[in-house]
Design a protein around this motif. Structure first.
Motif, mmCIF file in Angstrom:
data_model
loop_
_atom_site.group_PDB
_atom_site.id
_atom_site.type_symbol
_atom_site.label_atom_id
_atom_site.label_comp_id
_atom_site.label_asym_id
_atom_site.label_seq_id
_atom_site.Cartn_x
_atom_site.Cartn_y
_atom_site.Cartn_z
ATOM 1 N N MET A 81 1.260 -0.896 0.286
ATOM 2 C CA MET A 81 -0.437 -0.045 0.263
ATOM 3 C C MET A 81 0.688 0.965 0.089
ATOM 4 O O MET A 81 1.685 1.072 1.066
ATOM 5 C CB MET A 81 -1.140 0.238 0.670
ATOM 6 C CG MET A 81 -1.297 0.938 1.222
ATOM 7 S SD MET A 81 -2.412 0.782 2.377
ATOM 8 C CE MET A 81 -4.329 0.256 1.918
ATOM 9 N N ASP A 82 0.980 2.138 -0.557
ATOM 10 C CA ASP A 82 1.340 3.395 -0.945
ATOM 11 C C ASP A 82 0.878 4.490 0.207
ATOM 12 O O ASP A 82 0.116 4.309 1.098
ATOM 13 C CB ASP A 82 1.155 3.925 -1.920
ATOM 14 C CG ASP A 82 0.507 4.600 -3.039
ATOM 15 O OD1 ASP A 82 -1.137 5.069 -1.645
ATOM 16 O OD2 ASP A 82 -0.618 4.485 -3.784
ATOM 17 N N SER A 83 1.846 5.164 0.515
ATOM 18 C CA SER A 83 2.394 5.955 1.598
ATOM 19 C C SER A 83 0.969 7.255 2.303
ATOM 20 O O SER A 83 0.626 7.548 2.739
ATOM 21 C CB SER A 83 3.336 6.401 1.484
ATOM 22 O OG SER A 83 3.616 7.765 0.330
ATOM 23 N N ASP A 84 0.536 7.262 0.431
ATOM 24 C CA ASP A 84 -0.952 8.384 0.190
ATOM 25 C C ASP A 84 -2.271 7.830 0.775
ATOM 26 O O ASP A 84 -2.136 8.041 1.227
ATOM 27 C CB ASP A 84 -0.985 8.775 -1.134
ATOM 28 C CG ASP A 84 0.026 9.625 -1.620
ATOM 29 O OD1 ASP A 84 0.977 10.521 -0.631
ATOM 30 O OD2 ASP A 84 0.526 10.143 -2.608
ATOM 31 N N LYS A 85 -2.259 6.126 0.690
ATOM 32 C CA LYS A 85 -3.264 5.773 0.375
ATOM 33 C C LYS A 85 -3.231 5.214 2.645
ATOM 34 O O LYS A 85 -4.266 5.675 3.244
ATOM 35 C CB LYS A 85 -3.580 4.172 0.534
ATOM 36 C CG LYS A 85 -3.720 4.730 -1.287
ATOM 37 C CD LYS A 85 -4.233 2.869 -1.986
ATOM 38 C CE LYS A 85 -4.882 2.911 -2.666
ATOM 39 N NZ LYS A 85 -4.570 1.710 -3.938
ATOM 40 N N VAL A 86 -2.060 5.288 3.168
ATOM 41 C CA VAL A 86 -1.568 5.609 4.591
ATOM 42 C C VAL A 86 -2.342 6.216 5.562
ATOM 43 O O VAL A 86 -2.681 6.113 6.132
ATOM 44 C CB VAL A 86 -0.105 4.366 4.796
ATOM 45 C CG1 VAL A 86 0.135 4.746 6.376
ATOM 46 C CG2 VAL A 86 -0.504 3.383 4.095
ATOM 47 N N LYS A 87 -1.672 7.706 4.403
ATOM 48 C CA LYS A 87 -2.018 8.406 5.262
ATOM 49 C C LYS A 87 -3.327 9.157 5.072
ATOM 50 O O LYS A 87 -3.804 9.525 6.224
ATOM 51 C CB LYS A 87 -1.204 9.682 4.612
ATOM 52 C CG LYS A 87 0.682 9.914 4.736
ATOM 53 C CD LYS A 87 0.518 11.013 4.390
ATOM 54 C CE LYS A 87 2.658 10.721 4.178
ATOM 55 N NZ LYS A 87 3.449 11.919 3.142
ATOM 56 N N ARG A 88 -3.879 8.710 4.629
ATOM 57 C CA ARG A 88 -5.610 8.877 3.949
ATOM 58 C C ARG A 88 -6.697 8.401 5.224
ATOM 59 O O ARG A 88 -7.243 8.067 5.707
ATOM 60 C CB ARG A 88 -6.017 8.085 3.151
ATOM 61 C CG ARG A 88 -7.336 8.794 2.525
ATOM 62 C CD ARG A 88 -8.293 10.233 2.508
ATOM 63 N NE ARG A 88 -9.285 10.084 2.283
ATOM 64 C CZ ARG A 88 -9.892 10.935 2.927
ATOM 65 N NH1 ARG A 88 -9.391 12.309 3.604
ATOM 66 N NH2 ARG A 88 -11.509 11.057 2.569
#
Length: 59
Positions: free
Chosen positions: A1-8
Motif C-alpha cells: 500500500m502506498d504512503s498516500d493511502k496510508v496517510k488517508r
C-alpha cells in the motif's frame, strides 16, 4: 500500500475516533483498512490435516 493511502487511512481513522466522519468516509476507511490488511499477503489454499494411522491428529 502506498504512503498516500496510508496517510488517508490515518486521517479517516482519526475522524472516526472523533466521531466526525460521514458515512462515505467511514466506508472509504473500511475499504482502505481491508486493502491495508491484505497488502502483501499470499492467497493460500486450504490446509490439509494429516492423521496418524490410529486416526489421531498428527503432532
Amino acid at each position: 500500500m502506498d504512503s498516500d493511502k496510508v496517510k488517508r487511512l490515518n486521517v479517516l481513522f482519526e475522524k472516526v475516533l472523533a466521531e466526525s466522519a460521514n458515512i462515505i468516509e467511514q466506508k472509504e476507511l473500511e475499504l482502505l483498512y481491508k486493502e491495508f490488511f491484505e497488502d502483501g499477503r499470499e492467497q493460500l489454499g486450504p490446509i490439509a490435516v494429516q492423521r496418524n494411522p490410529d486416526n489421531s491428529l498428527a503432532g
